[in-house]
Design a protein around this motif. Sequence first.
Motif, short mmCIF file in Angstrom:
data_model
loop_
_atom_site.label_atom_id
_atom_site.label_comp_id
_atom_site.label_asym_id
_atom_site.label_seq_id
_atom_site.Cartn_x
_atom_site.Cartn_y
_atom_site.Cartn_z
N GLY A 1 -54.38 13.25 -65.07
CA GLY A 1 -55.46 13.71 -64.46
C GLY A 1 -56.21 12.34 -63.46
N HIS A 2 -55.47 11.21 -63.70
CA HIS A 2 -55.97 10.03 -62.88
C HIS A 2 -55.29 9.91 -61.63
CE1 HIS A 2 -57.72 7.47 -66.61
NE2 HIS A 2 -58.61 8.63 -66.23
N ASP A 3 -56.14 9.53 -60.59
CA ASP A 3 -55.52 9.35 -59.20
C ASP A 3 -55.53 7.91 -58.84
OD1 ASP A 3 -58.64 10.90 -57.61
OD2 ASP A 3 -58.28 9.11 -58.88
N THR A 4 -56.15 7.15 -59.34
CA THR A 4 -55.96 5.74 -58.88
C THR A 4 -55.45 4.80 -59.70
OG1 THR A 4 -58.27 6.29 -58.18
CG2 THR A 4 -57.94 3.96 -58.28
N VAL A 5 -54.47 3.97 -59.35
CA VAL A 5 -53.82 2.99 -59.92
C VAL A 5 -54.01 1.67 -59.23
CG1 VAL A 5 -51.40 2.02 -60.33
CG2 VAL A 5 -51.98 4.50 -60.46
N SER A 6 -54.26 0.64 -60.53
CA SER A 6 -54.61 -0.83 -60.01
C SER A 6 -53.38 -1.96 -60.64
CB SER A 6 -55.92 -1.18 -60.62
OG SER A 6 -56.80 -0.46 -59.87
N TRP A 7 -53.23 -2.72 -60.19
CA TRP A 7 -52.17 -3.59 -60.74
C TRP A 7 -52.75 -4.90 -61.09
CZ3 TRP A 7 -47.12 -2.55 -62.66
CH2 TRP A 7 -46.70 -1.39 -61.97
N TYR A 8 -52.44 -5.59 -62.20
CA TYR A 8 -53.11 -6.98 -62.38
C TYR A 8 -51.84 -7.77 -63.06
CZ TYR A 8 -57.57 -4.64 -62.54
OH TYR A 8 -58.82 -4.14 -62.25
N GLN A 9 -52.12 -9.07 -62.82
CA GLN A 9 -51.35 -10.10 -63.29
C GLN A 9 -51.85 -11.05 -64.64
OE1 GLN A 9 -50.60 -13.98 -61.66
NE2 GLN A 9 -48.29 -13.27 -61.23
N GLN A 10 -51.40 -10.96 -65.55
CA GLN A 10 -52.11 -11.90 -66.93
C GLN A 10 -51.31 -12.78 -67.34
OE1 GLN A 10 -53.39 -9.26 -70.34
NE2 GLN A 10 -55.17 -10.98 -70.83
N ALA A 11 -51.66 -14.22 -66.99
CA ALA A 11 -50.93 -15.15 -67.56
C ALA A 11 -51.40 -15.41 -68.94
CB ALA A 11 -51.32 -16.41 -66.66
N LEU A 12 -50.82 -16.09 -69.84
CA LEU A 12 -50.96 -16.37 -71.21
C LEU A 12 -52.29 -17.11 -71.13
CD1 LEU A 12 -49.10 -15.70 -73.67
CD2 LEU A 12 -48.47 -18.20 -73.57
N GLY A 13 -53.08 -16.54 -72.02
CA GLY A 13 -54.55 -17.22 -72.44
C GLY A 13 -55.48 -17.06 -71.25
N GLN A 14 -55.13 -16.25 -70.47
CA GLN A 14 -56.03 -15.85 -69.16
C GLN A 14 -56.46 -14.39 -68.99
OE1 GLN A 14 -57.31 -18.28 -67.12
NE2 GLN A 14 -56.07 -19.79 -68.86
N GLY A 15 -57.33 -13.85 -68.18
CA GLY A 15 -57.88 -12.45 -68.14
C GLY A 15 -56.97 -12.04 -67.00
#
Lengths: 114, 112
Positions: A28-42
Amino acid sequence: DAGVTQSPTHLIKTRGQQVTLRCSPKSGHDTVSWYQQALGQGPQFIFQYYEEEERQRGNFPDRFSGHQFPNYSSELNVNALLLGDSALYLCASSLGASGLYEQYFGPGTRLTVT
Amino acid sequence: EDQVTQSPEALRLQEGESSSLNCSYTVSGLRGLFWYRQDPGKGPEFLFTLYSAGEEKEKERLKATLTKKESFLHITAPKPEDSATYLCAVLPWGSGTYKYIFGTGTRLKVLA
């Protein structure tokens, strides 16, 4: 109801290679975001796709590119991998043109660049 | 520049010892503030959305509040299973702004 799925779970690549990560959004979702998360970071925002278009991009070089398919699934491509690209890559899906609603995250793909 | 700061970085509590986590933000205007829980090696799990100052949301032992400059996540009588990293994210106003800005999180450890 399947949540957000990502593949592969883990990946090991060599400097200079290219990688493709995949994401299927929550039903049902139509939007996709991508994130990079380094160790210990947001998580750091890479880009967001809506209606098969990239509608916003974070502070990432052009080596990072993506695509959204008509079924709303998405791919993240990273070219010319650097050691610093090693991180957990998260896909998040949400609903609606406003971009305001909560995002639901997948389990992530752990990328190691050697 | 839009910014989110979470404190403390890490917190150790005894089971049953209530406390609060802080998320302060600097944005041109706030569309929404989101709290997530993240277990090691996993993706963040959505907890709450807050849209305007004065708003409060509750779920089991967790309660989130929002002011014009910060949000608090209150944990009442925590249990060891509440141990996780708690992330705060904001979505600022602005034309075409769909970029969620995350803090670095608070690592919570609840001891039995």
